[in-house]
Structure formats: C-alpha cells, structure tokens
Design an enzyme around this catalytic site. Structure first.
Site, PDB file in Angstrom:
ATOM      1  N   HIS A   1      -6.283   2.182   1.506  1.00 38.82           N
ATOM      2  CA  HIS A   1      -6.005   3.102   2.921  1.00 38.82           C
ATOM      3  C   HIS A   1      -7.585   3.695   2.606  1.00 38.82           C
ATOM      4  CE1 HIS A   1      -2.825   2.932   5.559  1.00 38.82           C
ATOM      5  NE2 HIS A   1      -3.821   4.234   6.251  1.00 38.82           N
TER       6      HIS A   1
ATOM      7  N   HIS B   1      -4.436   0.304   7.276  1.00 43.60           N
ATOM      8  CA  HIS B   1      -4.862   0.306   6.821  1.00 43.60           C
ATOM      9  C   HIS B   1      -6.786  -0.511   6.380  1.00 43.60           C
ATOM     10  CE1 HIS B   1      -4.245  -0.843   2.362  1.00 43.60           C
ATOM     11  NE2 HIS B   1      -5.238  -2.013   2.181  1.00 43.60           N
TER      12      HIS B   1
ATOM     13  N   CYS C   1       0.237   3.175   3.686  1.00 40.24           N
ATOM     14  CA  CYS C   1       0.565   2.845   4.997  1.00 40.24           C
ATOM     15  C   CYS C   1       1.684   3.400   5.640  1.00 40.24           C
ATOM     16  CB  CYS C   1       0.606   0.839   4.876  1.00 40.24           C
ATOM     17  SG  CYS C   1      -1.337  -0.168   4.944  1.00 40.24           S
TER      18      CYS C   1
ATOM     19  N   HIS D   1      -8.614   6.946   3.070  1.00 41.08           N
ATOM     20  CA  HIS D   1      -7.952   8.732   3.674  1.00 41.08           C
ATOM     21  C   HIS D   1      -8.617   9.898   2.454  1.00 41.08           C
ATOM     22  CE1 HIS D   1      -7.846   7.008  -0.562  1.00 41.08           C
ATOM     23  NE2 HIS D   1      -7.981   7.933  -0.844  1.00 41.08           N
TER      24      HIS D   1
ATOM     25  N   ASN E   1     -13.116  10.494  -1.323  1.00 47.37           N
ATOM     26  CA  ASN E   1     -13.900   8.978  -2.054  1.00 47.37           C
ATOM     27  C   ASN E   1     -13.542   8.119  -1.427  1.00 47.37           C
ATOM     28  OD1 ASN E   1     -13.798  11.293  -4.368  1.00 47.37           O
ATOM     29  ND2 ASN E   1     -12.314  11.296  -5.499  1.00 47.37           N
TER      30      ASN E   1
ATOM     31  N   GLY F   1     -13.646   5.763  -7.779  1.00 47.75           N
ATOM     32  CA  GLY F   1     -13.342   6.154  -9.058  1.00 47.75           C
ATOM     33  C   GLY F   1     -11.654   6.470  -7.503  1.00 47.75           C
TER      34      GLY F   1
ATOM     35  N   GLN G   1      -9.162  13.372   0.792  1.00 44.93           N
ATOM     36  CA  GLN G   1      -7.620  14.558   0.200  1.00 44.93           C
ATOM     37  C   GLN G   1      -8.164  15.936   0.590  1.00 44.93           C
ATOM     38  OE1 GLN G   1      -7.156  13.610  -3.881  1.00 44.93           O
ATOM     39  NE2 GLN G   1      -8.445  12.462  -4.093  1.00 44.93           N
TER      40      GLN G   1
ATOM     41  N   CYS H   1       0.996  -1.662   0.381  1.00 47.07           N
ATOM     42  CA  CYS H   1       0.024  -0.120   0.006  1.00 47.07           C
ATOM     43  C   CYS H   1       0.366   1.364  -0.352  1.00 47.07           C
ATOM     44  CB  CYS H   1      -1.268  -0.044   1.151  1.00 47.07           C
ATOM     45  SG  CYS H   1      -2.011   1.349   2.026  1.00 47.07           S
TER      46      CYS H   1
ATOM     47  N   SER I   1      -8.519   5.188  -5.489  1.00 43.74           N
ATOM     48  CA  SER I   1      -7.771   4.807  -6.036  1.00 43.74           C
ATOM     49  C   SER I   1      -6.988   3.374  -4.741  1.00 43.74           C
ATOM     50  CB  SER I   1      -7.145   4.889  -7.062  1.00 43.74           C
ATOM     51  OG  SER I   1      -6.586   6.344  -6.021  1.00 43.74           O
TER      52      SER I   1
HETATM   53  P1  H2U Z   1      -9.032   8.631  -4.111  1.00 42.86           P
HETATM   54  O1  H2U Z   1      -8.641   9.749  -2.883  1.00 42.86           O
HETATM   55  O2  H2U Z   1      -9.695   8.964  -5.855  1.00 42.86           O
HETATM   56  O3  H2U Z   1      -8.768   7.422  -3.576  1.00 42.86           O
HETATM   57  O4  H2U Z   1      -6.985   9.557  -4.859  1.00 42.86           O
HETATM   58  C1  H2U Z   1      -6.162   8.751  -3.722  1.00 42.86           C
HETATM   59  C2  H2U Z   1      -5.316  10.355  -3.999  1.00 42.86           C
HETATM   60  O5  H2U Z   1      -3.884   9.835  -3.572  1.00 42.86           O
HETATM   61  C3  H2U Z   1      -4.993  10.441  -5.577  1.00 42.86           C
HETATM   62  O6  H2U Z   1      -5.320  12.179  -5.591  1.00 42.86           O
HETATM   63  C4  H2U Z   1      -2.457  10.537  -4.394  1.00 42.86           C
HETATM   64  C5  H2U Z   1      -3.217  10.096  -5.918  1.00 42.86           C
HETATM   65  O7  H2U Z   1      -2.397  10.919  -6.636  1.00 42.86           O
HETATM   66  N1  H2U Z   1      -2.064   9.528  -4.411  1.00 42.86           N
HETATM   67  C6  H2U Z   1       0.382  10.150  -3.734  1.00 42.86           C
HETATM   68  O8  H2U Z   1      -0.166  10.971  -4.321  1.00 42.86           O
HETATM   69  N2  H2U Z   1       0.731   9.683  -3.917  1.00 42.86           N
HETATM   70  C7  H2U Z   1       0.788   8.205  -4.056  1.00 42.86           C
HETATM   71  O9  H2U Z   1       1.784   7.597  -4.038  1.00 42.86           O
HETATM   72  C8  H2U Z   1      -0.716   7.530  -3.864  1.00 42.86           C
HETATM   73  C9  H2U Z   1      -1.931   7.941  -4.504  1.00 42.86           C
HETATM   74 ZN    ZN Z   2      -2.982   1.202   4.007  1.00 47.27          ZN
END
Ligand code: H2U
Ligand code: ZN
Length: 346
Positions: free
Chosen positions: A164, A113, A51, A166, A153, A159, A168, A48, A161
C-alpha cells in the site's frame, strides 16, 4: 581528463568519493537474473494493514475510513519519546552512547491500495507533499525532536513491507549521520561564499545540461555528478529554502509535480514499478539557524540493467568506496529520453 577512463568523483555534499569505471559497463553478466514480478494490486485489499477501515498488525488499532492521506504512529517505532524528560549520555573515551528519543509515523498516500505516486492525480500528490510538510512542522515542534526525516521505501527490493503506497517519518533528538555530513559542508560553503552550495551547483548544471533529467518552474531533477546508484536522482529546489514548510503552496504543487515526473520516468525505464529509497534533507528543527541548508530530495534506486538486475553494494563498496560503471551522464540521458507519460497510461 578522459572521463571514459576510471576516475573518482567527489560528492560535494558529503565530501566522500565515488569510483567511476565507464570502460566496465560492457562486461558480461552471468549473475543473478530474476523474473520481473508483475503483481496487479486491487484498489482495496481486506488483508492490508494500511487500507481504510482495516485492523493494523497486532489488532490493537483500526484505520479510519480515510479519504486522502492518513498518518499514524508507527506500531513498531524504532524511536520513542523520552520517559521523564531526562536523557542519558555516557562517554568514557572508549564507550560513547546517548539515549535517543523521538517519534516514528507512517503516512499512507491515499486510500487506494494500488495507486503509486506517479499514478495519483496532481491534487492528491500535492496533498502528500502537504502532509510531509505538516509532519515536519508538527514533529519538529516537540522539544525532544531536532531532526525530522521524511522518507519512502518503495518495492520489496528496498525492504518495503507493505505494498500500500506509503512513506515514513522518523524524528529524532540527534541529527542523523547523512544529513549531518551535508549540513556541515553546506554551512562551511555558505560561510565562505555567502551563497548556497546546491544553488551554485544547480546553476552550473543548468549551464552544462549534461545531467538534468527533468525540471519545472520550481525544481530540477538531475543525476548528480557524484551519483553512486546507477539511476540516482537529486531534486533541488530552485529557491533557496531549508525545509518543506518554507515552500509556498505553489511550490508544494511544483514539488508534487517534479516527484511525479521523476517516478514516472523511473517506472518507464524498465516498465516496472521502480523500487527506490527516497528522502528529504531538511534543516534541523532545533531552533538554530541553518542558512546554508538547501532543501533537496535524494532518490536511491537499486536497479541497474533490467527490472530484476540490481546493483549490489558489496565487496569493494563495503570495504573501500562506492563504485559505478555507467556514467551519471549516460544515466541522465537514458532517463531524460523516456516518455513523460506513464507506461500503464498508454
Ligand atoms: P516500510 O516503509 O519499510 O514498508 O515500513 C512500513 C512501516 O509500517 C514499518 O515501519 C509499520 C512498520 O513498523 N507498520 C505499522 O506501524 N503498523 C502495521 O500494522 C503495519 C506496518
Ligand atoms: Zn492497502
């Protein structure tokens, strides 16, 4: 009016309309029926990117061994700080553009996680609210940032990605479309009536008791009269404050509590980790007064009739206006009747 017949309802926050077709809720469904995916996550995943202790995507950064929440600059930021303080704008009447600037960050809820928001302890969930509030203050203090959008999200359907848990934060020089619409309307209402639009709406909803899902001392969660998404929820602060940093410590705990109550019911609805996009609408951080702005949270979940059948925003919605079948009242009743104890805890 016969609310069992097709009708349109006005979203008083945006001025836009939604078409409600209650008679259609019984129509047969022969479309997509996927399988619920029940992924059991480990508490730590060595692969991950979020993590503790792991390398992030691209390998340039390593996460610290964090214990509570963890904030980092998005490695793939959609918005970046201005280059030399100058911001370009063009407008020749046909082609209009403004250079945008700001910062994007990722906020991990906790080192775990596998621990989604409703399953966290109230203390840890409160720490997430505090982090959102702190980020609002910190980012809002930059002179090139005038609006701080905190959002989550959740679920692949939306969407998301990274599994874990989180959220934004994207912060910008310009106030984005959705908050701007609501700010204008709330300001107009405040100027006319000297009271908060959402405060008045909340009073009415508390009187009617038709769309309230759950409440605590400081917040009420309801399916708004004008909801578009089947199980959309609006969380309204009881006290008229404009943004997260204005909440007292007790209210921040209350915010965590109401968000846990909402997400627990969501998960219980189809006994699945319920996908959604949620976000806070706060006052801009441009130093101006926004006395009409009333802090609230929107939850827009895509699921309609099971863990796998989601509402598609296509066809008429794309071309004309949003439309829903089950009424907001029915949705509120279904959510309100669900257990307050998470199904995984039973
Ligand atoms: P989601 O909240 O849509 O899953 O997006 C996760 C964000 O995490 C995404 O904007 C960022 C992606 O750019 N990200 C990082 O900045 N570094 C990483 O190593 C993985 C994901
Ligand atoms: Zn994780």
């Amino acid at each position: 009016m016969d609310f069992e017949r097709p009708h349109r309802r006005k979203n008083i926050l945006t001025g836009e309309w939604v078409l409600v077709s209650p008679q259609r809720a019984k129509r047969p469904w022969s479309g997509q029926v996927g399988k619920p995916q029940v992924a059991v996550l480990p508490s730590y995943d060595p692969n991950c990117y979020l993590c503790p202790g792991n390398s992030r995507s691209g390998g340039s950064f390593q996460n610290p061994d964090y214990q509570k929440t963890f904030v980092f600059d998005n490695d793939f930021a959609a918005i970046i700080p201005p280059e030399n303080g100058e911001v370009a704008s063009i407008d020749d009447g046909l082609f209009e553009a403004d250079e945008e600037s700001g910062l994007c960050r990722v906020i991990c809820f906790s080192p775990r996680h596998d621990l989604s928001y409703p399953l966290m302890s109230l203390d840890d969930a409160t720490a997430v609210v505090e982090t959102w509030s702190d980020q609002t203050e910190e980012l809002g203090a930059y002179d090139f940032i005038n609006y701080v959008q905190v959002f989550e999200n959740k679920g692949e359907e939306m969407g998301c990605s990274q599994p874990h848990p989180h959220s934004q934060v994207w912060s910008t020089r310009y106030i984005p479309n959705e908050p701007q619409k609501e700010l204008t309307i709330q300001a107009d209402y405040y100027q006319k009536h000297g009271r908060s639009l959402l405060g008045e709406y909340l009073k009415k909803e508390q009187e009617l008791q038709e769309r309230i899902v759950v409440q605590n001392e400081d917040f009420t969660a309801l399916v708004p009269y004008w909801a578009i998404w089947p199980f959309e929820i609006l969380v309204i602060a009881h006290r008229h404050v404009g943004s997260l940093p204005e909440l007292t410590q007790e209210e921040k705990r209350g915010m965590a509590d109401i968000l846990q109550k909402v997400t627990t019911r969501y998960d219980n609805l189809f006994e699945v980790s319920f996908p959604y996009s949620m976000g806070f609408h706060q006052a801009p951080t441009d130093g101006k007064e926004y006395p009409g702005q009333h802090l609230h949270v929107h939850f827009y979940p895509p699921l309609l009739r099971s863990a796998t059948v989601k509402k598609f925003m296509v066809g008429y919605e794309m071309m004309s206006m949003p439309q829903r079948d089950i009424t907001p009242e029915t949705a509120a009743q279904r959510l309100g009747e669900l257990s307050s104890i998470h199904y995984l805890r039973k």
